[in-house]
Design an enzyme around this catalytic site. Structure first.
Site, PDB file in Angstrom:
ATOM      1  N   LYS A  71      35.773  35.170  38.923  1.00 33.43           N
ATOM      2  CA  LYS A  71      35.136  36.771  38.476  1.00 33.43           C
ATOM      3  C   LYS A  71      33.989  36.456  36.937  1.00 33.43           C
ATOM      4  O   LYS A  71      33.470  37.862  37.149  1.00 33.43           O
ATOM      5  CB  LYS A  71      36.699  37.861  38.238  1.00 33.43           C
ATOM      6  CG  LYS A  71      37.158  37.466  39.696  1.00 33.43           C
ATOM      7  CD  LYS A  71      38.096  38.794  38.812  1.00 33.43           C
ATOM      8  CE  LYS A  71      39.693  38.404  39.775  1.00 33.43           C
ATOM      9  NZ  LYS A  71      40.844  39.324  39.729  1.00 33.43           N
ATOM     10  N   ASP A 108      38.805  46.247  41.137  1.00 40.46           N
ATOM     11  CA  ASP A 108      40.417  45.781  41.073  1.00 40.46           C
ATOM     12  C   ASP A 108      40.794  47.510  40.077  1.00 40.46           C
ATOM     13  O   ASP A 108      41.948  47.855  40.098  1.00 40.46           O
ATOM     14  CB  ASP A 108      40.700  45.067  39.643  1.00 40.46           C
ATOM     15  CG  ASP A 108      41.016  43.748  40.278  1.00 40.46           C
ATOM     16  OD1 ASP A 108      41.235  43.443  41.890  1.00 40.46           O
ATOM     17  OD2 ASP A 108      40.681  42.962  39.922  1.00 40.46           O
TER      18      ASP A 108
END
Length: 278
Positions: A71, A108
């Site tokens: 990420k 997210d």
């Protein structure tokens, strides 16, 4: 970009990746949307092999989902990232535009907000976070959108505490830190977000109050956690890691395919069925 007869590819990358539910969710969405030419796979990719993998992708690729440990590693390899992704220095979604650009986003954070909203949680006046890892920073960013007061982070070390306070300053969230030894106190908050690995919160189950409010436990396998099971038994609202996984995937499907809205109920059912079969 979203024609039924167009061959398009997407995938989830990470290491380890074998147990990812993302293919189940995305494929269910493609089927429901009638995207017959679309495929979604999983690939074992780490920081060392990420650049080579990206360099080998052809024009048929629409997007990628990223999990740990990619990420942050992906950011220097992209042409740009969204403000949401920049706020936590984490990208979980890469979309390839028609002009060949690679753009990064973080679904997210809005996924957490959407999962809470689905359970009627629009706003809280305070909250508690259990843990201080990468997921905790995303949780802080999400709480920045719905929490009007203080967020207390329960952590195991002063280094982690300092990190969470820094994230709070960066995200504009009022953060106070407390020692993990006092984590039972967190369970009385209007919203408790558990961001720790499996088994970490099991010892807290015995401390769940008689009338708990809302627990957001980011785990989904194994499920329920001991904490979530006790929380439900006492009548509290529980939002699961599967809820988060589904809502962040909904946003990914919409960005990659251009189809809105993505079929959230179909995707959730596919995820539930896959977990039940494990």
């Amino acid at each position: 970009m979203s024609g039924n007869d167009t061959k398009r590819r997407a995938a989830v990358l990470g290491s380890p990746i074998d147990h990812s539910l993302s293919p189940v969710l995305h494929r269910a969405a493609y089927a429901a949307l009638g995207l017959e030419g679309w495929s979604y796979d999983r690939f074992e990719v780490d920081e060392r092999t990420l650049e080579t993998f990206l360099g080998g992708l052809g024009p048929e690729w629409a997007g990628l989902s990223l999990t740990m440990p990619l990420k942050r590693a992906v950011i220097p390899l992209l042409d740009g990232i969204s403000e949401t992704a920049a706020s936590v220095e984490a990208v979980n979604t890469v979309v390839f535009t028609e002009d060949g650009r690679r753009t990064g986003d973080n679904t997210d954070i809005p996924g957490m907000v959407a999962a809470l909203r689905e359970r009627g949680i629009e706003q809280v006046d305070s909250a508690a976070i259990l843990g201080a890892g990468a997921t905790a920073s995303s949780a802080l960013a999400a709480l920045g959108r719905i929490c009007t007061g203080e967020v207390v982070a329960y952590v195991r070390s002063e280094a982690r505490a300092a990190e969470m306070r820094q994230w709070g300053e960066r995200l504009g969230v009022e953060v106070r830190t407390a020692d993990w030894a006092d984590a039972a106190e967190a369970l009385r908050a209007p919203l408790v977000v558990a961001t720790t690995p499996a088994g970490t919160t099991d010892a807290l189950a015995a401390a769940v109050p008689e009338m708990p409010a809302t627990l957001f436990d980011v785990l989904y396998d194994p499920w329920p956690t001991e904490l979530a099971a006790r929380w439900s038994m006492y009548g509290g609202a529980v939002v699961s890691g599967l809820d988060l996984l589904v809502h962040q995937a909904v946003l990914q499907v919409e960005q990659m395919t251009g189809r809105v809205p993505a079929p959230v109920d179909v995707m959730r059912k596919a995820g539930e069925d896959a977990l039940a079969a494990r």
